[in-house]
Design an enzyme around this catalytic site. Structure first.
Site, mmCIF file in Angstrom:
data_model
loop_
_atom_site.group_PDB
_atom_site.id
_atom_site.type_symbol
_atom_site.label_atom_id
_atom_site.label_comp_id
_atom_site.label_asym_id
_atom_site.label_seq_id
_atom_site.Cartn_x
_atom_site.Cartn_y
_atom_site.Cartn_z
ATOM 1 N N ASP A 66 0.810 -1.216 0.000
ATOM 2 C CA ASP A 66 0.000 0.000 0.000
ATOM 3 C C ASP A 66 0.844 1.267 0.000
ATOM 4 O OD1 ASP A 66 0.922 -0.435 2.582
ATOM 5 O OD2 ASP A 66 -1.050 -0.665 3.483
ATOM 6 N N ASN A 135 -7.930 -2.542 14.002
ATOM 7 C CA ASN A 135 -9.302 -2.842 13.559
ATOM 8 C C ASN A 135 -9.351 -4.023 12.587
ATOM 9 O OD1 ASN A 135 -8.285 -1.777 11.219
ATOM 10 N ND2 ASN A 135 -9.755 -0.105 11.039
ATOM 11 N N HIS A 137 -7.494 -4.393 9.821
ATOM 12 C CA HIS A 137 -7.202 -4.151 8.403
ATOM 13 C C HIS A 137 -5.876 -4.796 7.982
ATOM 14 C CE1 HIS A 137 -5.072 -0.163 9.525
ATOM 15 N NE2 HIS A 137 -4.144 -0.893 8.933
ATOM 16 N N GLU A 142 -9.850 -1.756 4.836
ATOM 17 C CA GLU A 142 -10.557 -1.431 6.073
ATOM 18 C C GLU A 142 -11.780 -2.344 6.240
ATOM 19 O OE1 GLU A 142 -9.321 0.414 8.233
ATOM 20 O OE2 GLU A 142 -8.547 2.311 7.476
HETATM 21 C C1 GLP Z 1 -0.720 0.383 8.599
HETATM 22 C C2 GLP Z 1 -0.406 -0.332 7.256
HETATM 23 C C3 GLP Z 1 -0.564 -1.805 7.386
HETATM 24 C C4 GLP Z 1 0.104 -2.231 8.667
HETATM 25 C C5 GLP Z 1 -0.708 -1.746 9.837
HETATM 26 C C6 GLP Z 1 -0.078 -2.003 11.183
HETATM 27 O O1 GLP Z 1 -1.809 1.220 8.488
HETATM 28 N N1 GLP Z 1 -1.179 0.115 6.149
HETATM 29 O O2 GLP Z 1 -0.027 -2.446 6.259
HETATM 30 O O3 GLP Z 1 0.154 -3.628 8.737
HETATM 31 O O4 GLP Z 1 -1.086 -0.405 9.689
HETATM 32 O O5 GLP Z 1 0.952 -1.116 11.463
HETATM 33 P P1 GLP Z 1 1.945 -1.311 12.650
HETATM 34 O O6 GLP Z 1 2.836 -2.442 12.279
HETATM 35 O O7 GLP Z 1 2.705 -0.016 12.745
HETATM 36 O O8 GLP Z 1 1.136 -1.611 13.862
#
Ligand code: GLP
Length: 254
Positions: A66, A135, A137, A142
């Site tokens: 992403d 959440n 995702h 989402e």
């Molecule tokens: C972000 C990314 C995800 C990631 C998630 C968790 O928004 N788009 O790909 O897995 O949130 O992030 P973190 O590893 O910082 O908790």
């Protein structure tokens, strides 16, 4: 079954070894890459190990999950910048083989279509690395995202913007939308490694364990995939049923 490790460093060592095995067997493998705080120890350990072993990574193809809409690759909070910093600039990759969605494209719809097509054309993803939002995702899919979705543009939920605001100077600087691989793109990987660390994800994991397969919790789509490893630290696993948790014997140096 959940694989529970003492800490994020142990998960990183395990995944780094696994990634290197894949690359040894298939030097032109396509990897699906993720960003987020969870992946930082994984990339750090992989870089350290590959520097030590001299493994050739120049044939590796990669597709990131992403990117924020509106941020250039030079923006310090863009995922392109993150990947450069933590992985791409650290080892002799071939830059032409490294792909991220382009947050600055003016042809969003066309770009998304081409991105999903390019993943398929590369022969498909051998291993998809995944984190998860609180959440549920994955990528930026989402809650409510259909499981048959391909790469698309999403409006970010307030929960996600709030979670990610810690990386920005102010809440109003957090982008409102992003480009993400779809859930169908993610599920098309031959193997998926989901990494979940920290106490703040424990309830998310409990919901995964106890709930069915539902778009309300996008990462439950992984229950439909035949080859998923779920790697947790003790904190993220703290609410899970112990009989579903395996603690692998760790055979590599920390
Ligand atoms: C972000 C990314 C995800 C990631 C998630 C968790 O928004 N788009 O790909 O897995 O949130 O992030 P973190 O590893 O910082 O908790």
């Amino acid at each position: 079954m959940f694989l529970v490790f003492p800490d994020s460093a142990a998960i990183a060592a395990h995944l780094s070894a696994h990634l290197q095995n894949i690359i040894r067997q298939e030097p032109n493998a396509t990897l699906g890459l993720a960003t987020g705080g969870t992946m930082e120890p994984v990339y750090a350990r992989f870089v350290q190990d590959v520097r030590a072993s001299g493994l050739d990574v120049s044939g590796i193809n990669s597709f990131n999950l992403d990117e924020y809409v509106g941020l250039s690759a030079q923006h310090e909070q863009s995922y392109a910048y993150y990947m450069q910093q933590h992985l791409f600039s650290q080892l002799p990759f071939d830059p032409a083989r490294l792909h991220l969605p382009n947050g600055l494209t003016t042809e969003l719809e066309q770009h998304c279509k081409a991105y999903s097509a390019a993943i398929a054309a590369s022969g498909g993803v051998a291993l998809q690395l995944l984190g998860v939002g609180t959440n549920g995702h994955i990528g930026f899919n989402e809650p409510g995202t259909p499981f048959d979705s391909l790469t698309h543009v999403v409006a970010l939920s307030e929960r996600t913007r709030l979670d990610n605001s810690r990386f920005f100077d102010a809440m109003d600087e957090v982008p409102a939308s992003a480009i993400t691989m779809g859930i169908a793109d993610i599920l098309s990987a031959r193997e998926i490694a989901l990494v979940v660390t920290g106490e703040h994800k424990a309830r998310t994991m409990l919901n995964y364990q106890d709930g069915g397969i539902t778009p309300d919790l996008p990462f439950t789509a992984l229950k439909q995939h035949a080859n998923v490893q779920i790697l947790l630290d003790e904190a993220a696993a703290s609410l899970l049923d112990p009989s579903l948790c395996q603690r692998p014997v760790i055979s590599y140096a920390a």
